[in-house]
Design a protein around this motif. Structure first.
Motif, PDB file in Angstrom:
ATOM      1  N   ILE A 352      -9.914  -1.992   8.978  1.00 22.39           N
ATOM      2  CA  ILE A 352      -8.544  -1.653   9.380  1.00 22.39           C
ATOM      3  C   ILE A 352      -8.072  -2.605  10.471  1.00 22.39           C
ATOM      4  O   ILE A 352      -6.956  -3.151  10.417  1.00 22.39           O
ATOM      5  CB  ILE A 352      -8.476  -0.199   9.885  1.00 22.39           C
ATOM      6  CG1 ILE A 352      -8.742   0.781   8.741  1.00 22.39           C
ATOM      7  CG2 ILE A 352      -7.110   0.092  10.515  1.00 22.39           C
ATOM      8  CD1 ILE A 352      -8.915   2.222   9.190  1.00 22.39           C
ATOM      9  N   ARG A 353      -8.911  -2.823  11.478  1.00 21.90           N
ATOM     10  CA  ARG A 353      -8.542  -3.680  12.597  1.00 21.90           C
ATOM     11  C   ARG A 353      -8.435  -5.142  12.166  1.00 21.90           C
ATOM     12  O   ARG A 353      -7.531  -5.872  12.612  1.00 21.90           O
ATOM     13  CB  ARG A 353      -9.547  -3.516  13.732  1.00 21.90           C
ATOM     14  CG  ARG A 353      -9.548  -2.104  14.333  1.00 21.90           C
ATOM     15  CD  ARG A 353     -10.546  -1.965  15.462  1.00 21.90           C
ATOM     16  NE  ARG A 353     -10.171  -2.797  16.600  1.00 21.90           N
ATOM     17  CZ  ARG A 353     -10.895  -2.905  17.713  1.00 21.90           C
ATOM     18  NH1 ARG A 353     -12.029  -2.222  17.819  1.00 21.90           N
ATOM     19  NH2 ARG A 353     -10.490  -3.682  18.692  1.00 21.90           N
ATOM     20  N   ASP A 354      -9.333  -5.588  11.308  1.00 23.86           N
ATOM     21  CA  ASP A 354      -9.277  -6.969  10.822  1.00 23.86           C
ATOM     22  C   ASP A 354      -7.968  -7.245  10.087  1.00 23.86           C
ATOM     23  O   ASP A 354      -7.335  -8.288  10.295  1.00 23.86           O
ATOM     24  CB  ASP A 354     -10.450  -7.256   9.884  1.00 23.86           C
ATOM     25  CG  ASP A 354     -11.786  -7.347  10.603  1.00 23.86           C
ATOM     26  OD1 ASP A 354     -11.793  -7.477  11.839  1.00 23.86           O
ATOM     27  OD2 ASP A 354     -12.830  -7.275   9.913  1.00 23.86           O
ATOM     28  N   LEU A 355      -7.576  -6.328   9.222  1.00 27.92           N
ATOM     29  CA  LEU A 355      -6.341  -6.515   8.465  1.00 27.92           C
ATOM     30  C   LEU A 355      -5.127  -6.516   9.385  1.00 27.92           C
ATOM     31  O   LEU A 355      -4.238  -7.366   9.269  1.00 27.92           O
ATOM     32  CB  LEU A 355      -6.200  -5.423   7.405  1.00 27.92           C
ATOM     33  CG  LEU A 355      -4.996  -5.551   6.475  1.00 27.92           C
ATOM     34  CD1 LEU A 355      -5.074  -6.823   5.645  1.00 27.92           C
ATOM     35  CD2 LEU A 355      -4.867  -4.331   5.566  1.00 27.92           C
ATOM     36  N   ALA A 356      -5.080  -5.576  10.319  1.00 28.80           N
ATOM     37  CA  ALA A 356      -3.952  -5.505  11.249  1.00 28.80           C
ATOM     38  C   ALA A 356      -3.874  -6.760  12.110  1.00 28.80           C
ATOM     39  O   ALA A 356      -2.798  -7.351  12.301  1.00 28.80           O
ATOM     40  CB  ALA A 356      -4.081  -4.260  12.127  1.00 28.80           C
ATOM     41  N   ARG A 357      -5.010  -7.196  12.631  1.00 30.28           N
ATOM     42  CA  ARG A 357      -5.065  -8.334  13.557  1.00 30.28           C
ATOM     43  C   ARG A 357      -4.697  -9.647  12.887  1.00 30.28           C
ATOM     44  O   ARG A 357      -4.108 -10.532  13.513  1.00 30.28           O
ATOM     45  CB  ARG A 357      -6.478  -8.403  14.149  1.00 30.28           C
ATOM     46  CG  ARG A 357      -6.759  -9.572  15.067  1.00 30.28           C
ATOM     47  CD  ARG A 357      -8.132  -9.424  15.718  1.00 30.28           C
ATOM     48  NE  ARG A 357      -9.180  -9.118  14.759  1.00 30.28           N
ATOM     49  CZ  ARG A 357      -9.746 -10.019  13.947  1.00 30.28           C
ATOM     50  NH1 ARG A 357      -9.347 -11.279  13.979  1.00 30.28           N
ATOM     51  NH2 ARG A 357     -10.697  -9.655  13.116  1.00 30.28           N
ATOM     52  N   THR A 358      -5.023  -9.788  11.604  1.00 26.34           N
ATOM     53  CA  THR A 358      -4.812 -11.075  10.928  1.00 26.34           C
ATOM     54  C   THR A 358      -3.561 -11.139  10.067  1.00 26.34           C
ATOM     55  O   THR A 358      -3.104 -12.234   9.727  1.00 26.34           O
ATOM     56  CB  THR A 358      -6.024 -11.422  10.040  1.00 26.34           C
ATOM     57  OG1 THR A 358      -6.188 -10.406   9.042  1.00 26.34           O
ATOM     58  CG2 THR A 358      -7.289 -11.555  10.875  1.00 26.34           C
ATOM     59  N   THR A 359      -3.013  -9.976   9.683  1.00 28.30           N
ATOM     60  CA  THR A 359      -1.858  -9.985   8.768  1.00 28.30           C
ATOM     61  C   THR A 359      -0.666  -9.171   9.263  1.00 28.30           C
ATOM     62  O   THR A 359       0.417  -9.256   8.684  1.00 28.30           O
ATOM     63  CB  THR A 359      -2.236  -9.435   7.376  1.00 28.30           C
ATOM     64  OG1 THR A 359      -2.503  -8.033   7.480  1.00 28.30           O
ATOM     65  CG2 THR A 359      -3.452 -10.152   6.815  1.00 28.30           C
ATOM     66  N   GLY A 360      -0.863  -8.348  10.303  1.00 29.16           N
ATOM     67  CA  GLY A 360       0.224  -7.466  10.736  1.00 29.16           C
ATOM     68  C   GLY A 360       0.421  -6.269   9.839  1.00 29.16           C
ATOM     69  O   GLY A 360       1.457  -5.613   9.908  1.00 29.16           O
ATOM     70  N   PHE A 362      -0.946  -2.533   8.955  1.00 26.46           N
ATOM     71  CA  PHE A 362      -1.768  -1.428   9.445  1.00 26.46           C
ATOM     72  C   PHE A 362      -2.071  -0.507   8.279  1.00 26.46           C
ATOM     73  O   PHE A 362      -1.198   0.200   7.793  1.00 26.46           O
ATOM     74  CB  PHE A 362      -1.033  -0.688  10.561  1.00 26.46           C
ATOM     75  CG  PHE A 362      -1.805   0.443  11.193  1.00 26.46           C
ATOM     76  CD1 PHE A 362      -3.187   0.505  11.144  1.00 26.46           C
ATOM     77  CD2 PHE A 362      -1.129   1.467  11.843  1.00 26.46           C
ATOM     78  CE1 PHE A 362      -3.889   1.548  11.728  1.00 26.46           C
ATOM     79  CE2 PHE A 362      -1.817   2.517  12.442  1.00 26.46           C
ATOM     80  CZ  PHE A 362      -3.200   2.562  12.382  1.00 26.46           C
ATOM     81  N   ALA A 363      -3.308  -0.531   7.825  1.00 27.90           N
ATOM     82  CA  ALA A 363      -3.711   0.216   6.635  1.00 27.90           C
ATOM     83  C   ALA A 363      -4.329   1.546   7.013  1.00 27.90           C
ATOM     84  O   ALA A 363      -4.923   1.693   8.081  1.00 27.90           O
ATOM     85  CB  ALA A 363      -4.725  -0.590   5.833  1.00 27.90           C
ATOM     86  N   GLU A 364      -4.235   2.503   6.108  1.00 25.01           N
ATOM     87  CA  GLU A 364      -5.007   3.726   6.258  1.00 25.01           C
ATOM     88  C   GLU A 364      -6.467   3.424   5.927  1.00 25.01           C
ATOM     89  O   GLU A 364      -6.830   2.280   5.611  1.00 25.01           O
ATOM     90  CB  GLU A 364      -4.454   4.846   5.376  1.00 25.01           C
ATOM     91  CG  GLU A 364      -4.650   4.667   3.898  1.00 25.01           C
ATOM     92  CD  GLU A 364      -4.466   5.968   3.126  1.00 25.01           C
ATOM     93  OE1 GLU A 364      -3.926   6.928   3.670  1.00 25.01           O
ATOM     94  OE2 GLU A 364      -4.873   6.000   1.958  1.00 25.01           O
ATOM     95  N   THR A 365      -7.297   4.435   5.988  1.00 24.66           N
ATOM     96  CA  THR A 365      -8.730   4.209   5.808  1.00 24.66           C
ATOM     97  C   THR A 365      -9.075   3.577   4.459  1.00 24.66           C
ATOM     98  O   THR A 365     -10.009   2.776   4.372  1.00 24.66           O
ATOM     99  CB  THR A 365      -9.504   5.520   5.984  1.00 24.66           C
ATOM    100  OG1 THR A 365      -8.890   6.549   5.199  1.00 24.66           O
ATOM    101  CG2 THR A 365      -9.508   5.949   7.448  1.00 24.66           C
ATOM    102  N   ALA A 366      -8.330   3.895   3.412  1.00 23.97           N
ATOM    103  CA  ALA A 366      -8.614   3.287   2.104  1.00 23.97           C
ATOM    104  C   ALA A 366      -8.433   1.777   2.160  1.00 23.97           C
ATOM    105  O   ALA A 366      -9.194   1.023   1.534  1.00 23.97           O
ATOM    106  CB  ALA A 366      -7.718   3.894   1.032  1.00 23.97           C
ATOM    107  N   GLY A 367      -7.426   1.313   2.892  1.00 21.07           N
ATOM    108  CA  GLY A 367      -7.236  -0.124   3.060  1.00 21.07           C
ATOM    109  C   GLY A 367      -8.362  -0.748   3.861  1.00 21.07           C
ATOM    110  O   GLY A 367      -8.780  -1.891   3.607  1.00 21.07           O
ATOM    111  N   GLY A 368      -8.863  -0.002   4.858  1.00 19.58           N
ATOM    112  CA  GLY A 368     -10.017  -0.478   5.609  1.00 19.58           C
ATOM    113  C   GLY A 368     -11.234  -0.630   4.722  1.00 19.58           C
ATOM    114  O   GLY A 368     -12.025  -1.575   4.870  1.00 19.58           O
ATOM    115  N   VAL A 369     -11.411   0.298   3.791  1.00 22.53           N
ATOM    116  CA  VAL A 369     -12.502   0.198   2.820  1.00 22.53           C
ATOM    117  C   VAL A 369     -12.374  -1.092   2.016  1.00 22.53           C
ATOM    118  O   VAL A 369     -13.340  -1.844   1.843  1.00 22.53           O
ATOM    119  CB  VAL A 369     -12.500   1.415   1.871  1.00 22.53           C
ATOM    120  CG1 VAL A 369     -13.435   1.192   0.684  1.00 22.53           C
ATOM    121  CG2 VAL A 369     -12.891   2.682   2.618  1.00 22.53           C
ATOM    122  N   THR A 370     -11.172  -1.369   1.528  1.00 25.23           N
ATOM    123  CA  THR A 370     -10.962  -2.522   0.656  1.00 25.23           C
ATOM    124  C   THR A 370     -11.229  -3.835   1.392  1.00 25.23           C
ATOM    125  O   THR A 370     -11.882  -4.739   0.857  1.00 25.23           O
ATOM    126  CB  THR A 370      -9.532  -2.502   0.099  1.00 25.23           C
ATOM    127  OG1 THR A 370      -9.290  -1.228  -0.508  1.00 25.23           O
ATOM    128  CG2 THR A 370      -9.334  -3.579  -0.942  1.00 25.23           C
TER     129      THR A 370
END
Length: 428
Positions: A352-360, A362-370
């Motif tokens: 979740i943090r990687d996606l938010a930090r690099t792309t802007g 903010f995903a829910e937990t399913a996005g963090g899984v992916t």
């Protein structure tokens, strides 16, 4: 398993859908409210007139509305805009992710299909719009579902927009963000002390009662139509990439149906001539939480036996312990040469943090899984870092904010003065 409602039904003069067909034994049935085969109890899906699909052109699609209904000619219902039950989801952003790619060692284009931009902030708006449009045509007068949260949000919102009563069933331990964003629409909300599988089992029993004869459970008695809505994610990705299919996709799995339908969308687009398959085809990768990984575990064990599990962990939107489409997800991944992985709660939070930090985004937990699975696939050599890849974020991080609440916060805490800012190192 089927409704006895008297209704006008799906308009086959406008729809390319022709029948329901069993995915297990290929038995065929009329386009009705039926979700299981009478011969073998296998799941049903919509079968289409390929010749009708082949008349659809890119220009026709591009001239359509800026939502999923631009693909109406490829869907089972809703060809007439007046018949649609919808909040008009779709055409969500396809976000370039070069910083994430560089961090993971991916040299080809990497994209995030961000379905948190839908009206109720998850991909479920797609499946609900298609399911309830079919349900309306079939004569249902109340809308319902069993849900891990996002589906409940969407059914309640669609019902409110359409002025139709709704009743949705959820596990009682759902995240408060998903409970509130369902209850606010004013329909009936039933919290059940049990897992999603318990909730789904109850709904399967309710749908057979006389009291629920007029009720469309989007993921039970009208499930074949519901599942088709997921195809629009595949259609959109191909269109947004300039009418081409990416070489690799990474998709979160709960029931496994989203993965199978994105793969089906790509196959349909190739079959009817709207796109060409990439050289060597495309590979489909599945992502699960370690707390609920029955499909991925079956793949790792090289078996078709999917052993149900009792879900645990923070990725509650993926917590389906007995996945209805698990076998078909296995088939799609094996056929395309992909793979499945699973990640634990700490890896999910990091994703979740990687996606938010690099792309802007903010995903829910399913996005963090992916995203965490994407990292694992690259590190293991299963995913080709030189091939174009799309990962799917299916929901909004604000719905599962507790997942990272203890890990992020202010980086500085100062008094309101220039000296305090200087002392904190904010002036260089």
């Amino acid at each position: 398993m089927t409704s006895t409602l008297a209704a006008s039904g799906i308009d086959t003069s406008a729809s390319p859908a022709r029948a329901l067909v069993c995915r297990a034994c290929s038995a065929r049935y009329p386009l009705a409210a039926q979700h299981a085969c009478y011969e073998c109890f296998g799941p049903l899906e919509v079968d289409y007139d390929t010749a009708a699909l082949a008349t659809v052109t890119r220009e026709q699609i591009e001239a359509g509305p800026n939502n999923i209904w631009r693909y109406a000619a490829l869907l089972p219902a809703g060809q007439d805009p007046a018949t649609r039950v919808t909040v008009n989801p779709g055409l969500t952003p396809l976000v370039a992710a070069p910083h994430l790619a560089a961090e993971l060692g991916i040299t080809a284009p990497l994209w995030v299909k961000d379905d948190s931009a839908n009206p109720t902030h998850s991909f479920k708006d797609r499946v609900v719009s298609v399911a309830l449009t079919a349900a309306k045509a079939l004569g249902f007068t109340r809308f319902a579902c069993a849900s891990t949260g996002n589906l409940a949000n969407s059914v309640a919102a669609h019902a409110a927009r359409a002025g139709v009563p709704s009743i949705v069933f959820i596990p009682s331990d759902l995240e408060q963000g998903k409970v509130i964003t369902t209850a606010v629409y004013g329909g009936e909300l039933v919290a059940i002390d049990g897992s999603y599988d318990d909730v789904n089992r109850l709904c399967g029993e309710l749908v057979e009662t006389d009291e629920f004869e007029d009720t469309a459970f989007v993921n039970v008695n009208v499930r074949p139509y519901y599942a088709e809505g997921s195809k629009t994610l595949g259609y959109e990705v191909a269109e947004q990439l300039g009418w081409r299919i990416p070489a690799q996709v990474v998709i979160p799995m709960a029931s496994g149906e989203l993965l199978t339908k994105i793969d089906k969308a790509f196959s349909e687009l190739v079959e009817i001539g709207l796109v060409e398959a990439p050289a060597g085809g495309w590979k489909v990768f599945g992502a699960q939480s370690a707390g609920c990984n029955p499909i991925a575990s079956a793949l790792h064990a090289d078996t078709d036996t999917i052993t149900p599990v009792k879900p645990t962990g923070i990725a509650k939107s993926l917590n389906i312990g007995d996945p209805a489409a698990g076998l078909y997800a296995l088939e799609a991944v094996r056929r395309t040469g992909g793979w499945m992985e699973y990640v634990d709660d700490d890896e999910i939070r990091a994703g979740i943090r990687d996606l938010a930090r690099t792309t802007g985004v903010f995903a829910e937990t399913a996005g963090g899984v992916t995203v965490a699975v994407l990292r694992k696939l690259v590190e293991s050599g299963r995913l080709d870092p030189t091939a174009e890849t799309v990962v799917f974020n299916t929901g909004e991080g604000l719905k599962t904010i507790d997942a990272v609440a203890g890990q992020v916060g202010p980086t500085h805490h100062i008094k309101p003065s220039l000296r305090a800012a200087r002392d904190a190192g904010l002036l260089g």
